[in-house]
Design a protein around this motif. Structure first.
Motif, PDB file in Angstrom:
ATOM      1  N   PRO A   1      11.599   1.514 -15.955  1.00 53.57           N
ATOM      2  CA  PRO A   1      11.483   2.975 -16.033  1.00 53.57           C
ATOM      3  C   PRO A   1      12.412   3.530 -17.115  1.00 53.57           C
ATOM      4  O   PRO A   1      13.377   2.882 -17.516  1.00 53.57           O
ATOM      5  N   GLN A   2      12.104   4.740 -17.576  1.00 46.44           N
ATOM      6  CA  GLN A   2      12.929   5.353 -18.624  1.00 46.44           C
ATOM      7  C   GLN A   2      13.660   6.582 -18.105  1.00 46.44           C
ATOM      8  O   GLN A   2      13.113   7.340 -17.308  1.00 46.44           O
TER       9      GLN A   2
ATOM     10  N   GLY B   1       9.465  -4.084 -21.113  1.00 44.65           N
ATOM     11  CA  GLY B   1       8.493  -3.104 -21.607  1.00 44.65           C
ATOM     12  C   GLY B   1       8.292  -1.970 -20.609  1.00 44.65           C
ATOM     13  O   GLY B   1       9.252  -1.408 -20.088  1.00 44.65           O
ATOM     14  N   ASP B   2       7.017  -1.705 -20.293  1.00 36.25           N
ATOM     15  CA  ASP B   2       6.672  -0.589 -19.404  1.00 36.25           C
ATOM     16  C   ASP B   2       7.128  -0.789 -17.963  1.00 36.25           C
ATOM     17  O   ASP B   2       7.096   0.152 -17.177  1.00 36.25           O
ATOM     18  N   ARG B   3       7.509  -2.008 -17.616  1.00 36.15           N
ATOM     19  CA  ARG B   3       7.938  -2.230 -16.227  1.00 36.15           C
ATOM     20  C   ARG B   3       9.325  -1.656 -15.982  1.00 36.15           C
ATOM     21  O   ARG B   3       9.755  -1.539 -14.830  1.00 36.15           O
TER      22      ARG B   3
ATOM     23  N   TYR C   1      13.184  -2.785 -10.204  1.00 33.84           N
ATOM     24  CA  TYR C   1      13.543  -1.955 -11.360  1.00 33.84           C
ATOM     25  C   TYR C   1      13.416  -0.461 -11.032  1.00 33.84           C
ATOM     26  O   TYR C   1      14.190   0.360 -11.537  1.00 33.84           O
TER      27      TYR C   1
ATOM     28  N   HIS D   1      16.609   2.148 -10.740  1.00 33.26           N
ATOM     29  CA  HIS D   1      16.524   3.391 -11.506  1.00 33.26           C
ATOM     30  C   HIS D   1      16.873   4.598 -10.619  1.00 33.26           C
ATOM     31  O   HIS D   1      17.675   5.455 -11.002  1.00 33.26           O
TER      32      HIS D   1
ATOM     33  N   ASP E   1       8.218  -5.649  -9.446  1.00 33.32           N
ATOM     34  CA  ASP E   1       8.429  -4.380 -10.143  1.00 33.32           C
ATOM     35  C   ASP E   1       9.350  -3.427  -9.386  1.00 33.32           C
ATOM     36  O   ASP E   1      10.089  -2.652  -9.986  1.00 33.32           O
TER      37      ASP E   1
ATOM     38  N   ARG F   1      15.053  -3.912 -22.095  1.00 35.95           N
ATOM     39  CA  ARG F   1      13.970  -3.034 -22.570  1.00 35.95           C
ATOM     40  C   ARG F   1      12.907  -3.855 -23.307  1.00 35.95           C
ATOM     41  O   ARG F   1      11.712  -3.667 -23.098  1.00 35.95           O
ATOM     42  N   GLU F   2      13.374  -4.808 -24.122  1.00 36.93           N
ATOM     43  CA  GLU F   2      12.416  -5.649 -24.866  1.00 36.93           C
ATOM     44  C   GLU F   2      11.582  -6.501 -23.926  1.00 36.93           C
ATOM     45  O   GLU F   2      10.367  -6.578 -24.061  1.00 36.93           O
TER      46      GLU F   2
END
Ligand code: GBH
Length: 465
Positions: A274-275, A270-272, A190, A194, A187, A266-267
């Motif tokens: 960051p946005q 998922g939540d892994r 990512y 970011h 994780d 993104r697909e």
């Protein structure tokens, strides 16, 4: 004769930790790479950058080598812990003086400095005390450091690159763990990526608001990407190659051109993943005045059918296998370099055209391309690196072909000006167009240096085969 456009920029590149040495001199403190290299077993022969090429003391001689080549531009990086030893506090005047002298020396020969602010050597204190790139606050520390550099050097420097190859930091530093800081996580890459992108955007914002109007320079980022050629013309392999490129390059460049990560990431994550906030997206879009690209090699990509598993955090997977599910292989027909990276000039052309098509034909600079071979001096003291000359001919010809096909390629920087500390491979791999004798620290132009000098002089070359 292969002829390049009139204003094409021919350069060469290096990075601070790989060449400077003087690791504990001039008020510099350790970076994560000093710490990593001093852990036994992390690098070939336990090599480290304490002395490296001693460029810190020999920069005048090195600039002279560049002048002899007729180099138009020189890309180097600044050691953050030479400027701010602890990464956030006081500025070290000796560090400022060193880079200031180097810049003046370059300008005195008419060589344009291109500065990379971050080529992997994070001040160690920021890592041990602040969690380094995992901490969102790092973006502000980085922007502050960048600001210091713009203040002190921006009057003379008009070409800035925030980061070198964030993919390497994220994947080799936090997934494969072969580079500093040597972590193996599924994780963290990512999160690190970011925060690097956020730090890039903030540094660019500072430059554009405070400095660019008066200094009139350009600023951007350099990403690396090796080409992925579909293993077959089966649709699932074509998709796999495209997916691999989006996980490799799109990961870092889609946010800069479109404001977000590729849909496939993104697909799958998922939540892994960051946005970005709306504000961050706005800062990111258009935050690079040019497309900086480092390119070295090509591999074949195939879709991994369900059931096929490959270990995740290993070097050579092209990222995190479980997320991409792409199997990478080399065509056994391909020749390779001493790094075992396949030599495939056509991959370079295809990658440039992929960037042209995906990002609406941005101005591109190849800020690194080159190769390692087992160079040695012969009895006459000559280094006859014909395999490097062939490599450069092939790749530069591919660049030319891409330009013919409408790619806005504006410059090419050969990696590297001289043999240097090749990270986990220590001094065992030689990428230079100048040979460095690590006992005497003497530099010798290889035959490729003479070849490159002629290429620059003629703004082109004649293919030998
Ligand atoms: C660059 O990174 C660095 O910026 C520079 O400091 C370094 O000295 C130079 O390259 C040489 O290594 O597994 O066959 O697909 C290069 C990044 C990423 C390029 C991994 C080659 C693997 C080739 N590299 N990639 S392959």
């Amino acid at each position: 004769m292969i002829q390049f456009p009139k204003d094409f920029i021919w350069g060469s590149a290096t990075s601070s930790y790989q060449i400077e040495g003087a690791a504990m001199e001039g008020g510099r403190a350790w970076s994560i790479w000093d710490a990593h290299a001093h852990i036994p077993g992390r690098t070939a022969n336990n090599d480290h950058g304490d002395v490296a090429c001693d460029h810190y003391h020999r920069y005048k001689e090195d600039v002279k080598l560049m002048a002899d080549l007729g180099l138009k531009a020189y890309r180097f990086s600044i050691s953050w812990s030479r400027i701010q030893p602890d990464g956030q506090g006081a500025v070290n005047p000796e560090g400022i003086q060193f880079y200031s002298n180097l810049i003046d020396e370059l300008l005195s020969y008419g060589i344009t400095p291109w500065i990379t602010l971050y080529h992997w050597d994070l001040p160690l204190a920021l890592h041990t005390e602040k969690d380094g790139w995992l901490n969102p606050e790092i973006a502000d520390y980085f922007a502050k450091y960048a600001d210091i550099c713009f203040t002190h050097f921006g009057d003379r420097v008009h070409h800035w690159i925030t980061h070198n190859e964030p993919w390497v930091v994220a994947i080799l530093g936090y997934s494969a763990g072969v580079f500093a800081p040597g972590r193996k996580s599924e994780d963290e890459p990512y999160i690190v990526a970011h925060n690097i992108l956020r730090s890039h955007a903030k540094a660019v914002q500072r430059y554009r608001e405070k400095y660019q109007p008066a200094q009139e320079g350009t600023i951007g980022i350099t990403n690396n990407c090796d080409w992925r050629e579909p293993l077959s013309d089966k649709p699932e392999d074509i998709d796999a190659a495209q997916r691999a490129l989006e996980f490799f390059l799109g990961w870092f460049t889609d946010p800069i051109y479109f404001g977000d990560y590729p849909a496939v990431m993104r697909e799958r994550l998922g939540d892994r993943l960051p946005q970005f906030s709306e504000e961050e997206k706005k800062l990111l879009i258009g935050s690079s005045d040019f497309f900086g690209l480092n390119h070295y090699s090509t591999l074949l990509a195939a879709d991994a059918p369900s059931g096929v598993e490959v270990e995740n955090n290993v070097y050579g997977n092209g990222g995190i296998f479980a997320d991409q599910r792409v199997l990478l292989t080399a065509d056994p027909e391909w020749k390779t370099t001493a790094m075992r990276w396949p030599i495939v000039p056509l991959g370079c052309q295809k990658l440039l055209e992929w960037i042209r098509d995906r990002y609406d034909n941005p101005p591109i600079y190849i800020t690194e391309n080159g190769c390692a071979f087992d160079d040695a001096k012969d009895e006459n003291g000559e280094v006859r690196d014909t395999d490097r000359i062939h490599f450069l001919e092939g790749y530069i010809d591919a660049c030319h072909q891409a330009i013919e096909n409408g790619v806005a390629l504006k410059g090419y920087f050969v990696w590297s000006l001289m043999d240097n500390f090749e990270w986990a491979q220590g001094y065992s791999k030689r990428f230079g167009i100048h040979y460095v004798d690590y006992e005497s620290l003497e530099r010798t132009p290889k035959h490729s240096a003479h070849w490159y000098r002629k290429l620059i002089e003629n703004n082109g070359f004649k293919l030998s085969q």
